[in-house]
Write a protein that holds these residues in place. Structure first.
Motif, PDB file in Angstrom:
ATOM      1  N   HIS A  54       0.871  -1.192  -0.120  1.00  0.00           N
ATOM      2  CA  HIS A  54       0.021   0.188   0.094  1.00  0.00           C
ATOM      3  C   HIS A  54       1.027   1.337   0.024  1.00  0.00           C
ATOM      4  O   HIS A  54       0.550   2.307   0.653  1.00  0.00           O
ATOM      5  N   ALA A  55       1.939   1.271  -0.565  1.00  0.00           N
ATOM      6  CA  ALA A  55       2.804   2.408  -0.635  1.00  0.00           C
ATOM      7  C   ALA A  55       2.524   3.615  -1.555  1.00  0.00           C
ATOM      8  O   ALA A  55       2.448   4.775  -0.948  1.00  0.00           O
ATOM      9  N   LYS A  56       1.482   3.450  -2.546  1.00  0.00           N
ATOM     10  CA  LYS A  56       1.199   4.584  -3.329  1.00  0.00           C
ATOM     11  C   LYS A  56      -0.454   4.911  -2.918  1.00  0.00           C
ATOM     12  O   LYS A  56      -1.257   3.977  -2.937  1.00  0.00           O
ATOM     13  N   GLY A  57      -0.603   6.266  -2.330  1.00  0.00           N
ATOM     14  CA  GLY A  57      -1.941   6.546  -1.895  1.00  0.00           C
ATOM     15  C   GLY A  57      -2.082   8.015  -1.829  1.00  0.00           C
ATOM     16  O   GLY A  57      -1.639   8.717  -2.205  1.00  0.00           O
ATOM     17  N   GLY A  58      -3.263   8.287  -1.206  1.00  0.00           N
ATOM     18  CA  GLY A  58      -3.466   9.703  -0.927  1.00  0.00           C
ATOM     19  C   GLY A  58      -4.718   9.647   0.029  1.00  0.00           C
ATOM     20  O   GLY A  58      -5.245   8.686   0.511  1.00  0.00           O
ATOM     21  N   GLY A  59      -4.980  10.879   0.731  1.00  0.00           N
ATOM     22  CA  GLY A  59      -6.126  10.927   1.706  1.00  0.00           C
ATOM     23  C   GLY A  59      -6.545  12.245   2.016  1.00  0.00           C
ATOM     24  O   GLY A  59      -5.947  13.206   1.716  1.00  0.00           O
ATOM     25  N   SER A  92      -5.237   3.592  -1.213  1.00  0.00           N
ATOM     26  CA  SER A  92      -3.982   3.352  -1.789  1.00  0.00           C
ATOM     27  C   SER A  92      -4.287   2.204  -2.776  1.00  0.00           C
ATOM     28  O   SER A  92      -5.344   1.472  -2.899  1.00  0.00           O
ATOM     29  N   THR A  93      -3.327   1.710  -3.612  1.00  0.00           N
ATOM     30  CA  THR A  93      -3.169   0.405  -4.383  1.00  0.00           C
ATOM     31  C   THR A  93      -2.226  -0.270  -3.224  1.00  0.00           C
ATOM     32  O   THR A  93      -1.536  -0.012  -2.516  1.00  0.00           O
ATOM     33  N   VAL A  94      -2.137  -1.608  -3.734  1.00  0.00           N
ATOM     34  CA  VAL A  94      -1.289  -2.544  -2.731  1.00  0.00           C
ATOM     35  C   VAL A  94       0.129  -2.916  -3.224  1.00  0.00           C
ATOM     36  O   VAL A  94       1.017  -2.754  -2.619  1.00  0.00           O
ATOM     37  N   ALA A  95       0.172  -3.287  -4.572  1.00  0.00           N
ATOM     38  CA  ALA A  95       1.600  -3.832  -5.034  1.00  0.00           C
ATOM     39  C   ALA A  95       2.463  -3.033  -5.318  1.00  0.00           C
ATOM     40  O   ALA A  95       3.583  -2.925  -5.387  1.00  0.00           O
ATOM     41  N   GLY A  96       1.847  -1.775  -5.971  1.00  0.00           N
ATOM     42  CA  GLY A  96       2.923  -0.758  -6.390  1.00  0.00           C
ATOM     43  C   GLY A  96       3.643  -0.168  -5.616  1.00  0.00           C
ATOM     44  O   GLY A  96       3.410   0.130  -4.211  1.00  0.00           O
ATOM     45  N   GLU A  97       4.912   0.453  -6.180  1.00  0.00           N
ATOM     46  CA  GLU A  97       5.525   1.618  -5.116  1.00  0.00           C
ATOM     47  C   GLU A  97       5.181   2.883  -5.080  1.00  0.00           C
ATOM     48  O   GLU A  97       4.315   3.274  -5.884  1.00  0.00           O
ATOM     49  N   LEU A  98       5.921   3.688  -4.634  1.00  0.00           N
ATOM     50  CA  LEU A  98       5.478   5.169  -4.370  1.00  0.00           C
ATOM     51  C   LEU A  98       5.088   5.999  -5.533  1.00  0.00           C
ATOM     52  O   LEU A  98       3.986   6.664  -5.392  1.00  0.00           O
ATOM     53  N   GLY A  99       5.773   5.630  -6.676  1.00  0.00           N
ATOM     54  CA  GLY A  99       5.584   6.450  -7.830  1.00  0.00           C
ATOM     55  C   GLY A  99       4.439   5.748  -8.859  1.00  0.00           C
ATOM     56  O   GLY A  99       4.323   6.107  -9.918  1.00  0.00           O
ATOM     57  N   ASP A 102      -2.102   5.043 -10.085  1.00  0.00           N
ATOM     58  CA  ASP A 102      -3.221   4.867  -9.532  1.00  0.00           C
ATOM     59  C   ASP A 102      -4.318   4.031 -10.075  1.00  0.00           C
ATOM     60  O   ASP A 102      -4.953   3.113  -9.485  1.00  0.00           O
ATOM     61  N   SER A 103      -4.186   3.902 -11.514  1.00  0.00           N
ATOM     62  CA  SER A 103      -5.270   2.998 -12.061  1.00  0.00           C
ATOM     63  C   SER A 103      -5.079   1.470 -12.483  1.00  0.00           C
ATOM     64  O   SER A 103      -5.546   0.671 -13.170  1.00  0.00           O
ATOM     65  N   ALA A 104      -3.697   1.058 -11.606  1.00  0.00           N
ATOM     66  CA  ALA A 104      -3.436  -0.160 -12.095  1.00  0.00           C
ATOM     67  C   ALA A 104      -4.599  -1.290 -11.535  1.00  0.00           C
ATOM     68  O   ALA A 104      -5.152  -1.060 -10.642  1.00  0.00           O
ATOM     69  N   ARG A 105      -4.536  -2.511 -11.869  1.00  0.00           N
ATOM     70  CA  ARG A 105      -5.476  -3.547 -11.562  1.00  0.00           C
ATOM     71  C   ARG A 105      -5.019  -3.951 -10.088  1.00  0.00           C
ATOM     72  O   ARG A 105      -3.870  -4.496  -9.943  1.00  0.00           O
ATOM     73  N   ASP A 106      -5.894  -3.802  -9.183  1.00  0.00           N
ATOM     74  CA  ASP A 106      -5.315  -3.849  -7.703  1.00  0.00           C
ATOM     75  C   ASP A 106      -6.380  -3.797  -6.812  1.00  0.00           C
ATOM     76  O   ASP A 106      -7.378  -2.999  -7.069  1.00  0.00           O
ATOM     77  N   PRO A 107      -6.500  -4.467  -5.522  1.00  0.00           N
ATOM     78  CA  PRO A 107      -7.394  -3.827  -4.588  1.00  0.00           C
ATOM     79  C   PRO A 107      -7.111  -2.433  -4.161  1.00  0.00           C
ATOM     80  O   PRO A 107      -5.863  -2.215  -4.413  1.00  0.00           O
TER      81      PRO A 107
END
Ligand code: HEM
Length: 482
Positions: A54-59, A92-99, A102-107
């Motif tokens: 869950h590295a990439k996210g926002g809030g 957040s996405t789960v598998a991707g890194e910080l950069g 956002d639209s990757a297939r992921d929970p």
């Protein structure tokens, strides 16, 4: 109006923001230039490690208001009728890194922190009501299979299918992931779920099992695979941007808060294990009850301080709410505070974003970056008038457990299996269009060049177990005999 001086971090007026101190204009620099040294040294320390998942996210921040009386189910302060509780929500996405995009297939992560009168309560959920596995000892292996290979640091779909097909309990969650729900339009257009079963207890100590559902008031919308892929390239930060821009222009997103309640004693003989995180509770058995709403209405003023350093933890529980025998939840109660102590530091709870909005009177002391400590006495019990524990607030949280110490899967209830609920999703929930796009998404994913012919056969077998029609569709798309 005069512009204030810039300073160093200790408040000294800065002699320059762009010139180092040197011996003559062309000469070497001086070690005594502590302004330069602080600037360079601080820069070297700008990052904390990214979240291991869950590295990439926002809030953003907001508020929850409870509109219904559920005091017969829980004494938790934040769920009392009329109560308004400030909150933080990080997506957040789960598998991707910080950069990563956002639209990757992921929970998607859907992590809530409520600043309640009894300390912080966190619901660290996802945009799906279920998960891939039901024993925490599989979590790191699962994540390794979704992130990067050891040799070339590439993502590897063969590795992902290898894990999923060897762990058939993943079928329900992978089904969700392979529909267009795996690529939500924005964070505002998706639902959130607490996913686990939690314990609620009321002021008399009566107990109930509960699941949380947060239904988007913006309407649930997803992207098809082509649009999601195009967006990855066009604007990798699309979801972060969307949330920020909406809140900035006063278009505040909101979610309706709903719960499913199961009487405590139903759990033993329910037709399937109600603590199994790969399953939903059918609404026909336990209907959703609306209890309130929350709204996001304030962007962070500093992303790093308030979002990157936000520390969510399922162990942030408050009186009136407890854990459950869900083994995944039990594992998570340990994992999150442990990772925060490593990622942020042992006093992460003293940072403003993580600090409760009520006074703390703990007997823990000191450590790196201590910002606030309680006054004497520093030990308990004491005769010096120190704070005393609040056992009576937790009287309902205990329940009877017994058994041999074993390493074993859950005992089966009569309808426990790995594929049944995924089959119901395929047969009864998805529309024809959604079924077609699910087949297309699976075929697209399992057609990556690294996916071997043998793995493709296993992929077909996995989906055939969910539903023969699905198996046939995937086999056709992959060019494999069903
Ligand atoms: C983040 C562990 C299962 C939702 C994390 C992090 C760890 C972790 C170590 C990084 C936390 C940080 O650095 O701040 C685990 C383990 C699990 C598990 C050991 C299972 C045994 C789940 C499940 C869900 C979930 C089942 C959802 C239902 C999240 C979310 C975040 C997260 C939303 C990001 C929180 C944030 O926004 O900071 N998890 N996780 N995890 N996990 Fe899990």
């Amino acid at each position: 109006m005069s512009v204030p001086y810039s300073t160093d971090d200790a408040g000294h007026p800065a002699p320059s923001d762009g010139l180092s101190q040197s011996v003559g204009p062309n000469g070497p620099l001086l070690l005594q230039d502590h302004f330069l040294i602080q600037k360079m040294a601080h820069f070297n320390r700008e990052r904390v490690p990214e979240r291991v998942v869950h590295a990439k996210g926002g809030g953003a921040f907001g508020e929850m208001e409870i509109t219904e009386d559920v005091s017969r189910y829980t004494s938790a302060d934040l769920f009392q009728k009329g109560r308004k509780t400030p909150l933080l929500l990080r997506f957040s996405t789960v598998a991707g890194e910080l950069g990563s995009a956002d639209s990757a297939r992921d929970p998607r992560g859907f992590a809530l922190k409520f600043y309640t009168e009894h300390g912080n309560y966190d619901i660290v959920g996802n945009n799906t009501p279920i998960f891939f596995i039901r024993d925490p000892s599989k979590f790191s292996d699962f994540i390794h299979s979704q992130k990067r290979r050891a040799d070339n640091q590439l993502r590897d779909n063969n590795m992902q299918w290898d894990f999923w097909t060897l762990n058939p309990e993943s079928a329900h969650q992978v089904s969700f992931l392979m529909t267009d729900r795996g690529t939500p339009k924005t964070w505002r257009h998706m639902n959130g779920y607490g996913s686990h079963t939690f314990l609620w207890y009321n002021a008399e100590g009566e107990k109930f099992w509960v699941k949380y559902h947060f239904k988007t008031d913006q309407g649930a919308e997803n992207l098809d695979a082509d649009k999601a892929k195009a967006l990855e390239a066009a604007d990798p930060d699309a979801h972060r941007r969307d949330l920020w821009e909406s809140i900035k222009k006063g278009d505040f997103p909101s979610w309706t808060v709903k719960v499913q309640i199961m009487p405590f004693d139903d759990a033993v003989n329910y037709r399937f294990n109600p603590f199994d995180l790969t399953k939903v509770w059918p609404h026909g058995d336990y209907p959703e009850i609306t209890i309130g709403k929350f709204t996001l209405n304030r962007n962070p003023s500093n992303y790093f301080a308030e979002i990157e350093q936000a520390a969510f933890e399922p162990s942030n529980l408050v009186p009136g709410i407890g854990g459950s025998p869900d083994k995944m939840l039990q594992g998570r109660l340990f994992s999150y505070p442990d990772t925060h102590r490593y990622r942020i530091g042992p006093n992460y709870l003293q940072l403003p974003v993580n600090q409760p909005k009520v006074a703390t009177r703990s007997y823990n002391l000191d450590g790196p970056m201590t910002y606030s400590n309680n006054a004497d006495p520093v030990y308990a019990p004491n005769t010096a008038g120190g704070a005393v524990s609040a056992n009576e607030l937790y009287e309902g949280e205990g329940y009877h457990v017994s058994g041999e110490m074993v390493r074993s899967a859950y005992e089966l209830h009569k309808e426990d299996d790995d594929f049944g609920q995924a089959r119901t999703l395929w047969e009864k929930v998805l529309t024809d269009t959604e079924r077609t796009s699910m087949v297309g998404n699976i075929v697209g994913h399992a057609s990556a060049p690294e996916v071997t012919d043998d793995m493709k056969k296993r992929v077909v077998e996995y989906w055939t177990n969910v539903h023969p029609d699905l198996g046939v569709g995937v086999a056709k798309g992959l060019g494999v005999q069903a």
